[in-house]
Scaffold this active site. Structure first.
Site, mmCIF file in Angstrom:
data_model
loop_
_atom_site.group_PDB
_atom_site.id
_atom_site.type_symbol
_atom_site.label_atom_id
_atom_site.label_comp_id
_atom_site.label_asym_id
_atom_site.label_seq_id
_atom_site.Cartn_x
_atom_site.Cartn_y
_atom_site.Cartn_z
ATOM 1 N N LYS A 67 15.022 22.221 -11.335
ATOM 2 C CA LYS A 67 14.387 20.934 -11.610
ATOM 3 C C LYS A 67 15.285 19.920 -12.314
ATOM 4 C CE LYS A 67 10.696 19.792 -11.012
ATOM 5 N NZ LYS A 67 9.409 20.072 -11.640
ATOM 6 N N GLU A 127 8.729 8.583 -16.963
ATOM 7 C CA GLU A 127 7.344 9.021 -17.184
ATOM 8 C C GLU A 127 6.873 8.686 -18.601
ATOM 9 O OE1 GLU A 127 6.704 13.151 -15.731
ATOM 10 O OE2 GLU A 127 8.649 12.842 -14.803
ATOM 11 N N SER A 156 13.735 21.902 -16.431
ATOM 12 C CA SER A 156 12.495 22.638 -16.654
ATOM 13 C C SER A 156 12.824 23.940 -17.378
ATOM 14 C CB SER A 156 11.833 22.936 -15.308
ATOM 15 O OG SER A 156 11.003 24.083 -15.416
ATOM 16 N N HIS A 180 0.827 -1.213 0.000
ATOM 17 C CA HIS A 180 0.000 0.000 0.000
ATOM 18 C C HIS A 180 0.861 1.263 0.000
ATOM 19 C CE1 HIS A 180 -3.283 -2.736 1.326
ATOM 20 N NE2 HIS A 180 -2.325 -3.249 2.078
#
Ligand code: ARG
Length: 459
Positions: free
Chosen positions: A284, A291, A278, A157
């Site tokens: 970043k 992804e 970024s 979980h």
């Protein structure tokens, strides 16, 4: 404007819109090599069986080889007027060698022709994908080897559950990709069945030799029923399903890497070469590859669903719907290969922040189960031990400490069974080392997994 190869029965020319809509050459030109291989074998078979002359066969075979060279050198422009790769090549052949070219399509239909082409394509790509899967498995074993002692929390979980090693984690993924490899191999077996020579749907009137074709083209078996042979795309569905399951595994791994590389976890850091920045936020470092692979999993599922939907309810035998089988197959092939390749590179260069992993494993009461097991070893029933440790955890939570921070006296208030030896048993590394069941996270067990995997990779 050339004449259509099937133009005899038509009084009028097709509409330009019709030509554009009907054509598959834009995507099925990818099959040019397989189509030429299939046609070459077919010509040889026709000559061997005395269906065409040896002379015609020789000029067909020679010209097909030249066409192949010309295609590869970019000297050929395909035309939508000739619909697909099969008729484009046949048209060029006939333009170049005349009547001999017109004899090639004897005892063959485009239905068995396209079926054999796509099977050959899928067979080749399965081999390529298996190679890439092997590289990934090898990398997983290497990363596991380097991290046999790296302790981290295992989760359920996404809540800290029990301590494991990073090596154990990597070997879990190894198992997943090994199953993927098996699935592709299994799919290969059913793809390795030759439809060529089946004709449109009912077989042909010529005394062909389909076994010769299978031997020439390297197929293990012949499709037994011609009607099934030209209608069957199960192998492509299996292939797309195998791609989907494989991508699902990759997507889970990618999700972990995205989560682990966040500052909140800070378990891993991707190499600069496999990260992006970024355009606005200078600080970043984003895990774009992970992804993207996660995203491309959706596209791979889409391809699978596309073909399932195309094939649903189709009457036997060939229907033009089936021309739509190719884009999803091609797309999944490219997606899977690109994803596997870059993922493996990213994993190979991944920085593992061992200290952070270990620190996280020490928090979150990951040794609570082991503490309960300790009491079991002192003779208490497990359910009772579970309750006692649960109470201890509640107290520790309130005080903001770990189980091992309690003194023996404090522990004894919960159960007189606690002795000094408890501390040795609930130490994070002891928890790992003490696992005895086959396939556990114990250091010894993971050593065996790595050894077995290395053996397996030699096969
Ligand atoms: N381009 C077609 C396809 O990919 C080839 C088979 C055409 N057969 C036919 N009967 N129209 O499916």
């Amino acid at each position: 404007m050339g004449k259509k190869l099937w133009g005899g029965r038509f009084a009028k020319k097709t509409a330009t819109l019709m030509d554009e809509f009907n054509a598959s050459i834009e995507f099925d030109q990818k099959l040019y090599k397989h189509d030429i291989l299939g046609s070459t074998a077919h010509a040889k078979m026709l000559a061997k069986q005395g269906i065409i002359s040896q002379e015609d066969c020789d000029s067909i075979v020679k010209c097909l080889a030249e066409i192949l060279e010309d295609i590869e050198a970019g000297r050929i422009e395909f035309s939508i007027e000739y619909e697909d790769i099969h008729m484009n090549i046949e048209t060029i052949l006939t333009e170049r060698i005349g009547d001999a070219g017109k004899r090639l399509h004897t005892a063959r239909s485009r239905n068995d022709q396209v079926a054999v082409d796509i099977r050959m394509y899928v067979k080749d790509e399965i081999k390529n994908i298996i190679e890439l899967l092997k590289k990934l498995q090898k990398t997983l074993i290497d990363v596991a080897e380097e991290n046999k002692e790296t302790v981290m929390p295992g989760y359920t979980h996404l809540q800290r559950a029990q301590p494991v090693t990073f090596a154990y984690y990597m070997m879990a993924y190894y198992q997943m990709f090994k199953r993927d490899e098996d699935r592709f191999e299994d799919c290969y077996k059913r793809t390795d069945c030759l439809p060529l020579g089946c004709g449109a749907l009912a077989g042909t009137t010529y005394s062909t030799d389909r076994q010769f074709l299978a031997d020439e083209l390297g197929f293990a078996e012949l499709c037994e029923n011609a009607m099934d042979a030209v209608s069957d795309r199960d192998f492509a569905l299996e292939f797309l399903s195998s791609c989907s399951i494989m991508m699902m595994h990759l997507s889970r791994f990618c999700e972990e890497l995205v989560v682990w590389s966040s500052s909140e976890f800070s378990f891993v850091e991707m190499d600069d070469a496999y990260s992006t920045g970024s355009s606005i936020m200078p600080q970043k470092k984003n895990p774009d590859i992970a992804e993207l692979i996660r995203g491309k999993t959706g596209r791979t599922y889409g391809n699978m669903i596309t073909l399932f939907t195309i094939m649903k309810s189709l009457t036997l035998a060939y229907n033009k719907d089936m021309q739509e089988d190719k884009p999803p197959v091609f797309d999944s092939c490219e997606t899977v290969k690109a994803s596997l390749e870059i993922f493996t590179d990213m994993l190979r260069t991944l920085m593992v922040k061992k200290d952070n992993m270990e620190a996280a494993a020490k928090k979150g009461f990951t040794n609570a189960t082991d503490a309960a097991d300790y009491l079991v070893s002192k003779g208490l029933p497990f359910r009772e031990c579970h309750e006692i440790i649960g109470n201890i955890v509640l107290t520790c939570l309130k005080r903001g400490i770990a189980i091992e921070d309690l003194t023996l006296e404090e522990l004894k208030e919960f159960s007189p069974c606690f002795e000094e030896d408890v501390y040795g048993k609930i130490d994070i590394r002891s928890c790992i080392a003490a696992k005895k069941s086959y396939g556990s996270t114990s250091f010894e067990s993971v050593d065996t997994m790595i050894k077995n995997a290395r053996e397996d990779m030699k096969k």
